[in-house]
Every structure is written in structure tokens, then in C-alpha cells.
Write a protein that holds these residues in place. Sequence first.
Motif, PDB file in Angstrom:
ATOM      1  N   ILE A  43      39.506  19.062  12.439  1.00  0.00           N
ATOM      2  CA  ILE A  43      38.433  20.057  12.358  1.00  0.00           C
ATOM      3  C   ILE A  43      37.072  19.383  12.538  1.00  0.00           C
ATOM      4  O   ILE A  43      36.159  19.948  13.155  1.00  0.00           O
ATOM      5  CB  ILE A  43      38.529  20.813  11.023  1.00  0.00           C
ATOM      6  N   LYS A  44      36.937  18.179  12.024  1.00  0.00           N
ATOM      7  CA  LYS A  44      35.706  17.407  12.179  1.00  0.00           C
ATOM      8  C   LYS A  44      35.303  17.288  13.652  1.00  0.00           C
ATOM      9  O   LYS A  44      34.127  17.467  13.996  1.00  0.00           O
ATOM     10  CB  LYS A  44      35.896  16.013  11.586  1.00  0.00           C
ATOM     11  N   TYR A  45      36.274  16.988  14.522  1.00  0.00           N
ATOM     12  CA  TYR A  45      35.963  16.827  15.947  1.00  0.00           C
ATOM     13  C   TYR A  45      35.370  18.105  16.533  1.00  0.00           C
ATOM     14  O   TYR A  45      34.446  18.072  17.347  1.00  0.00           O
ATOM     15  CB  TYR A  45      37.222  16.439  16.733  1.00  0.00           C
ATOM     16  N   GLY A  46      35.921  19.247  16.122  1.00  0.00           N
ATOM     17  CA  GLY A  46      35.400  20.512  16.623  1.00  0.00           C
ATOM     18  C   GLY A  46      33.967  20.747  16.190  1.00  0.00           C
ATOM     19  O   GLY A  46      33.146  21.249  16.964  1.00  0.00           O
ATOM     20  N   ILE A  47      33.647  20.372  14.947  1.00  0.00           N
ATOM     21  CA  ILE A  47      32.298  20.610  14.410  1.00  0.00           C
ATOM     22  C   ILE A  47      31.269  19.705  15.073  1.00  0.00           C
ATOM     23  O   ILE A  47      30.175  20.134  15.429  1.00  0.00           O
ATOM     24  CB  ILE A  47      32.282  20.429  12.882  1.00  0.00           C
ATOM     25  N   ILE A  48      31.609  18.426  15.247  1.00  0.00           N
ATOM     26  CA  ILE A  48      30.596  17.476  15.737  1.00  0.00           C
ATOM     27  C   ILE A  48      30.455  17.446  17.252  1.00  0.00           C
ATOM     28  O   ILE A  48      29.415  17.041  17.775  1.00  0.00           O
ATOM     29  CB  ILE A  48      30.883  16.035  15.249  1.00  0.00           C
ATOM     30  N   TYR A  49      31.502  17.911  17.975  1.00  0.00           N
ATOM     31  CA  TYR A  49      31.512  17.598  19.405  1.00  0.00           C
ATOM     32  C   TYR A  49      32.032  18.705  20.320  1.00  0.00           C
ATOM     33  O   TYR A  49      31.642  18.780  21.467  1.00  0.00           O
ATOM     34  CB  TYR A  49      32.361  16.342  19.629  1.00  0.00           C
ATOM     35  N   ASP A  50      32.923  19.562  19.823  1.00  0.00           N
ATOM     36  CA  ASP A  50      33.676  20.424  20.733  1.00  0.00           C
ATOM     37  C   ASP A  50      33.901  21.805  20.110  1.00  0.00           C
ATOM     38  O   ASP A  50      34.890  22.042  19.421  1.00  0.00           O
ATOM     39  CB  ASP A  50      35.013  19.763  21.057  1.00  0.00           C
ATOM     40  N   ALA A  51      32.967  22.723  20.374  1.00  0.00           N
ATOM     41  CA  ALA A  51      33.085  24.078  19.825  1.00  0.00           C
ATOM     42  C   ALA A  51      34.335  24.783  20.348  1.00  0.00           C
ATOM     43  O   ALA A  51      34.943  25.590  19.621  1.00  0.00           O
ATOM     44  CB  ALA A  51      31.835  24.888  20.176  1.00  0.00           C
ATOM     45  N   GLU A  52      34.736  24.475  21.577  1.00  0.00           N
ATOM     46  CA  GLU A  52      35.947  25.099  22.121  1.00  0.00           C
ATOM     47  C   GLU A  52      37.184  24.663  21.331  1.00  0.00           C
ATOM     48  O   GLU A  52      38.097  25.463  21.099  1.00  0.00           O
ATOM     49  CB  GLU A  52      36.102  24.751  23.599  1.00  0.00           C
ATOM     50  N   LEU A  53      37.223  23.400  20.924  1.00  0.00           N
ATOM     51  CA  LEU A  53      38.326  22.930  20.090  1.00  0.00           C
ATOM     52  C   LEU A  53      38.330  23.687  18.761  1.00  0.00           C
ATOM     53  O   LEU A  53      39.388  24.098  18.278  1.00  0.00           O
ATOM     54  CB  LEU A  53      38.213  21.427  19.845  1.00  0.00           C
ATOM     55  N   PHE A  54      37.168  23.882  18.168  1.00  0.00           N
ATOM     56  CA  PHE A  54      37.088  24.608  16.902  1.00  0.00           C
ATOM     57  C   PHE A  54      37.636  26.023  17.073  1.00  0.00           C
ATOM     58  O   PHE A  54      38.436  26.500  16.252  1.00  0.00           O
ATOM     59  CB  PHE A  54      35.642  24.651  16.406  1.00  0.00           C
ATOM     60  N   ASN A  55      37.233  26.695  18.139  1.00  0.00           N
ATOM     61  CA  ASN A  55      37.743  28.041  18.412  1.00  0.00           C
ATOM     62  C   ASN A  55      39.260  28.025  18.588  1.00  0.00           C
ATOM     63  O   ASN A  55      39.968  28.908  18.077  1.00  0.00           O
ATOM     64  CB  ASN A  55      37.097  28.609  19.681  1.00  0.00           C
ATOM     65  N   TRP A  56      39.744  27.032  19.309  1.00  0.00           N
ATOM     66  CA  TRP A  56      41.187  26.883  19.563  1.00  0.00           C
ATOM     67  C   TRP A  56      41.947  26.696  18.252  1.00  0.00           C
ATOM     68  O   TRP A  56      43.024  27.274  18.057  1.00  0.00           O
ATOM     69  CB  TRP A  56      41.407  25.700  20.501  1.00  0.00           C
TER      70      TRP A  56
END
Length: 357
Positions: free
Chosen positions: A184-197
Motif C-alpha cells: 500500500i505504501k508504494y501506491g501512496i508515494i508513487y503510483d495512484a493507479e496501483l492504489f486504485n488497483w
Amino acid sequence: MQTLNVELGERSYPIYIGVNGLRQPDLLRQHLTTSKVIVITNEVVDVLYGAQVMDLLNGLDADKLVLPDGEEYKSLASFERIMTHLLELNAARDTTLIALGGGVIGDLTGFAAACYQRGIPFIQIPTTLLSQVDSSVGGKTAVNHPLGKNMIGAFYQPKAVIIDTMTLCSLPRREFSAGMAEVIKYGIIYDAELFNWLEQHQQALLDKDQTTLQEVVRRCCEIKALIVAKDEQEKGLRALLNLGHTFGHAIEAEQGYGNWLHGEAVATGIVLASTVAQHKNWLDASELCRIVELLKAFNLPVAAPQGMGYERFMQHMRHDKKVQANRIRFVIPEGIGSAVVTDDVDEALLKEILDAS
């Protein structure tokens, strides 16, 4: 089997991601350029995969050291035990270490490899979600000290990282959830699409669907490899990977290493950092709510330990390795998909948030 590369010039290395990597001898053996191999693992992982990995080394001069399991054993005492084992075997620079286990084993083995005879090769075979998506990639190695987590270590890159996502099927639910904090950290700091996914694939991840797991491990490793290639020794961009860690390390130190899992402490740290961001109007209240709800969906804590307020947090955070010129630096989100490193956090605001947490 998917392959990514961490591009660091002469120190570049591959990351292999797929199923049944522990059943493919050539995958590992192509990276063994020394005459002796020593597998470092722990008691839990050894029962599950120790014999399997030793079978991959059949016919080679291979040995194994089994350490106790737990964050409390990521210590100078365990480091000394590895050193003693290597010396008793008369290991020389023609020895490769293999880290078989989670983040504790990976960090210990990497630090031992960095120090023994001023550097011998090592290979990462991570078996937990946290180590597969984060700690096995990038060459950060360290041990803990009662006064601070990861304060004693080195940047030292492996020769390869072999990720068999089938090992996650044997991972206890709590350990799996702890690994999701780093995802989840990666989505917050770098990749909004990953967070959505992640919001859309919660159940598939909890069910440990292999296709979904491989996708999330691949994307996290891709981000980590990109960041490490740009900033190997954390002089800038790489510091963003510490979202939640300043607060989280304080929780681990206060509660005793291993009582709160690293990912659990990081999850709470992410909420605290995001709360700071919301108070500074860097993060919308709706985004803070999404972050909290996604962490809760993976059974992660979102509140600090009862009774641990501002004074206890500050006592530990002042020893954090990110402190510069006596100022504590925090990674703070600027919205889902972006973050900054700053020491501009008002102490009155910190006190308000930490005492209320």
C-alpha cells in the motif's frame, strides 16, 4: 517466470518473479560463481523450504545455518553467530551466502555478506510478502539495536533475487497482512493507479490468487528497482520508501521488536503521516479515509498502541537514522500517488496527533 533488472552498472542484477522458482535449479545455479555455498535461514522457513533449496545445490559444497525466527533475532548476536559459522567452516571469498526467509534473514545475511572478508556474494530468496515486495530488493542490509532499528548496516547489493510466489501460500494471515502495508505504501508515494488497483483486488489478494500476487509483486519490485537505480544510497528519492517508518520504528522499539510486526507498525505510521498531511492540507480528508479503509481491509492496525503518546514517540524518533542536524525528517503524502520528505512538521501538531492516536 518474469524478469526485472535493477540497473546499477556493474552491480546490476535480476529479479525473478513467478511460481515454482524453488523447483528450478538452473535459476539459482547460474548465479553461483563460487566453490562454496552457505544457506542462511530460520527454524520456520527451514522446515518448509530448507530441504528444497539444498536439493537445488546438490553436488555443490553446500552448508546451512538455521537461526531462530523473529524480529528480536535481527541483532548483533545473530550477526556474530553467522560470522562464527563462516570462520568455523574456513569460508573464504569463494563463498556465496543465500538468504532464505523474510526480511530479518535477508537483512542479516546481506549485512554478513557485506562484512565478511570485506564482501562476499549473496543471493536473496525471499519467502514473505514484505521481503518479496520490498526488503529483498535494493541492497539495504542491517541489524537492530535496542536504541534504534536498522542503525547498524550497509548498502550491499545481492547477485540475484529469486521470488517464488508459491511460498506466500504458507504465510500466516497476520504476516501476509503485514506485507500488504509495504504494498500500500508504494501506491501512496508513487503510483495512484496501483492504489486504485489494490482497492479493486482486495479479496483476490486475501485469497492469495497467484496471478494477482504475481502482478502486485512485479509492480512493487518495478517501482523499487526504478527508485534504487536513481538513488542507491538514499540521498534523495529513495527516502520516500520510508513512508510510515519513522513512526513505525518508534512503535517497534517501544513495544519490543517482534511484538508488533514491522508491517503493522508501518501501517500505523502511514496513518499518522497521512494525518499530518491532512492537517497541513496536503491530503484531502477523503484520501485519508481511503488510506485508512484500505489498511483496515487487510486487517492492519490504524491506531498507535494504547498509552504511547508524544513523549514516547519522540524519545525513539530522535534516534531514527533519518534525523539530520537534530531535526526529524518525515515522509508525508501530498495526495495518493505522491509524497515528500520534510522536517517542517510543527511540534505542536505532532503532539496533538500523537497524544490523540
